[in-house]
Structure formats: C-alpha cells, structure tokens
Motif scaffolding. Structure first.
Motif, short mmCIF file in Angstrom:
data_model
loop_
_atom_site.label_atom_id
_atom_site.label_comp_id
_atom_site.label_asym_id
_atom_site.label_seq_id
_atom_site.Cartn_x
_atom_site.Cartn_y
_atom_site.Cartn_z
N MET A 18 66.81 -10.58 34.61
CA MET A 18 66.44 -10.56 33.19
C MET A 18 67.65 -10.15 32.37
O MET A 18 68.36 -9.21 32.71
N ALA A 19 67.86 -10.84 31.30
CA ALA A 19 69.00 -10.54 30.44
C ALA A 19 68.83 -9.17 29.80
O ALA A 19 67.73 -8.70 29.58
N ALA A 20 69.93 -8.53 29.53
CA ALA A 20 69.88 -7.26 28.82
C ALA A 20 69.35 -7.52 27.41
O ALA A 20 69.61 -8.56 26.82
N ARG A 21 68.58 -6.57 26.90
CA ARG A 21 68.04 -6.73 25.55
C ARG A 21 69.02 -6.07 24.61
O ARG A 21 68.93 -4.90 24.30
N LEU A 22 69.95 -6.86 24.16
CA LEU A 22 71.07 -6.27 23.44
C LEU A 22 70.74 -5.94 22.01
O LEU A 22 71.31 -5.05 21.43
N SER A 23 69.82 -6.69 21.44
CA SER A 23 69.70 -6.57 20.01
C SER A 23 68.25 -6.47 19.54
O SER A 23 67.98 -6.64 18.37
N GLU A 24 67.33 -6.18 20.44
CA GLU A 24 65.95 -6.21 19.98
C GLU A 24 65.53 -4.90 19.34
O GLU A 24 65.91 -3.83 19.77
N PRO A 25 64.74 -5.00 18.29
CA PRO A 25 64.33 -3.79 17.57
C PRO A 25 63.42 -2.90 18.42
O PRO A 25 62.68 -3.39 19.27
#
Ligand SMILES: [Zn+2]
Ligand SMILES: [Zn+2]
Lengths: 202, 202
Positions: free
Chosen positions: B1-8
């Motif tokens: 799973m991709a890193a959640r770099l920018s999710e609120p």
C-alpha cells in the motif's frame, strides 16, 4: 438469509447501516455488527465518531478535487510542485501510489471515479468540465492520464484525451507493460501482447 | 500500500476506524471511506448514528446472552417457549437460522463465539460457566448443541457435551448429512463420508 425474528431494533438498524458500505451484504453486515458489539465496543464508538468527524470536517480541494480540510489541499499548496504538469487519477489512493514513487513533482486532479455508464457515472456525474477547466488554466503544459488500465479506466482516459488534445494540450498516458519483478509465465496474455507491441530498442 | 503522504487527518482516522471491522484491510477501508465521502454522505451519517445507538442501547440478555434492549430478550420472555429444551448456538445469526425452520419451540443460549485457542478464545473468554449454569437451572432436560460443523464448532460442541453430560443432562447434536436438494456429485467428500456412516434404514 434467515428471517430476523427476534433481533432488537438498534441491532437491525446497525446491520442496515453497515450494508451501505461498498461490497458489504447482509451476512457480512451481521458479522460486523456482532463483532463490534461483542468484541470491540470501543471500536464501534471510535468508528461512529470518525464518521461524523469526517463528514463534518472534510471537503473537496478547490483545485484538485481530493479530500481536504482547507480550501486547498497540502499538495496543491506546496510551493515546490511543478504547475506545468497535471496528473489525472481516479482516486486519492491512486494519487498516493504515484506519490509513493517519489518520481513525480507535478500536481494532480482527482476524478473521484471513472466513467461507468452502466452505473450511471457519465462525464456530467464526474464533472469533467471542472477537470478540463483545471487542465486549461494556462499553466499546465502536459496532462498525464493515470486512470486504471481496466476497460472503464481506458474509456475514461480516451474520453479525456480527446477533449484535452482538442484544446491543444500535450496528453500522455502511463506506460503499459510487464510489471517489474514478474516472471513472464505468470503475466496475463493481454499484458504480454502489449509489452510486445510496445517493445523498445535496448 | 502506498504511503498516505497527503491525506487529511479526518480521512486517515476514518480509514483506521473502518479497519477495525472484521475482514477489512487497509485497501478496503480506503475504498469504503472514499465511497461514503464521495457518494453517500447520508449513509456515513446514518452509520455513525446507528453505531452510537447500538452501543448505548444494546445489552446481553440475562438468560440467553443474545443482544437485547431489555433485561430479557423477546424469545426468553415468550410465554409459549418450551423451557425444557435449550439450544446452544454460536451467534444470533445461527439462532435466526433455527428460528426460520419454525420447527423449534425451545429456548436458546448464544455463546457469541466458538472455541478458537489460536485467537485466544478459550472456555473462560466464552464464559462457558454461564452457559453451563443456564443449562443446569433445573428446568432444562435436553441441550441441543447447534454449533457449526467446522473444526472449531465441533471442538466447542465436544467440550460442552462433556461438561453437560457430566452433570447428567441429555445432550444432542444437529444431524450431519447431505443437504436437502443437493446432488451427490457436488457435495464435499467429508459430508458424503459422514452421510454414509450415519446411514439410516428406509
Ligand atoms: Zn488539491
Ligand atoms: Zn434471551
């Protein structure tokens, strides 16, 4: 499914509410409800709060359409992003996949779906006009279509590609081919066929 | 799973909370969160309310351990139920399956699980003492073990059977065999083997 002859109303209501989650049928919803009530009351309360928080605090980014708490999301606000590159993706998860490569410094537009006429998702439902307006803001020089490599994703890409090229924009699509690390034997025939057609000189 | 770099943060919190549902991994939780936020805000609010209602209003029936809003559930309170018969099931869903036959007029005890030592579910976690106390209240003459016909359900039945018979109770188990309406060709070998062993004179 057996009739629910004797279950209390709050339990029935919870099962009904859980069924609105995608991919959750009656049996799964019951299992989820029993699990929460029997083994994870704290998890149930936690989820209840997270839902109301998310509903009240999240909105769509004015620029890229992804979820954000502010008017503009963190990515759109970032000063070092290259505003001449716009990558169009289906979901925030797809955006994350591209971010995870650390190989892209442009901006995004998140469609929040893909064309699926049978499910009533057409260009109007996906607000393609807004996507096109974003791409033709005068700063964007190249639009990278990163929708899925499924029939629906390809249709979406094709539709957007036509519209964007008619406005004079450079439009590209992520390359198809054999995934890194895979043995040819286990790759599906369609992918191998594409990789063969798109073969490159070494 | 991709890193959640920018999710609120409220989105991340919602995904985390959804992951506590049984069988829901990160990818499914993300998909559920996007779906609710994008296409079913009402469903999200509805689920949030249903969760807090269920947590605050439901309790375990004093007698049968199933979920109820009162001290005793509707089944236990029913005046025409035969209190000499006690059917032990794993979940309220299993109870519903038996009720749906309209062929059982006794009472129930709901274990809310089955023995699963690897998951830390032992006799103490399932509060077997309470089940045994219920069965030995002086009114019960026969205990029907209706736990699943899986390894864990069989172990649970075996354990309860030993304990109940040592208290002088009559203990029975639902019959195993070929399901009604099935063609032998499509029935698994284990079931056919049982059906053969348990064959009855016609
Ligand atoms: Zn944005
Ligand atoms: Zn009861």
């Amino acid at each position: 499914m057996a009739a629910r002859l004797s279950e209390p109303q709050p339990l029935l209501a919870l099962v009904e509410a859980l069924r609105r989650l995608p991919g959750v049928g009656e049996r799964t919803a019951s299992r989820m409800a029993y699990h929460l009530l029997q083994h994870d009351l704290q998890g149930a309360q936690h989820l209840g709060r997270a839902l109301s928080e998310a509903v009240s605090r999240l909105r769509h980014c004015d620029q890229c359409n992804s979820f954000t708490e502010a008017t503009l999301c963190g990515t759109c606000q970032h000063p070092e992003r290259d505003s001449s590159l716009l990558c169009i993706v289906e979901t925030p998860a797809d955006q994350n996949s591209i971010e995870a490569t650390h190989g892209y410094s442009g901006l995004y537009y998140v469609l929040m779906g893909r064309l699926a006429p049978l499910e009533g998702m057409g260009p109007a439902e996906l607000d393609f006009d807004r996507a096109l307006a974003r791409a033709t803001n005068g700063f964007v020089k190249e639009v990278i279509l990163a929708t899925s490599f499924t029939a629906e994703g390809e249709t979406t890409a094709h539709y957007l590609s036509e519209a964007l090229r008619s406005k004079g924009l450079k439009v590209t699509r992520l390359a198809r081919g054999v995934p890194a690390g895979s043995e040819l034997e286990y790759v599906d025939a369609g992918t191998v066929a594409w990789a063969l057609m798109e073969r490159k000189p070494t």
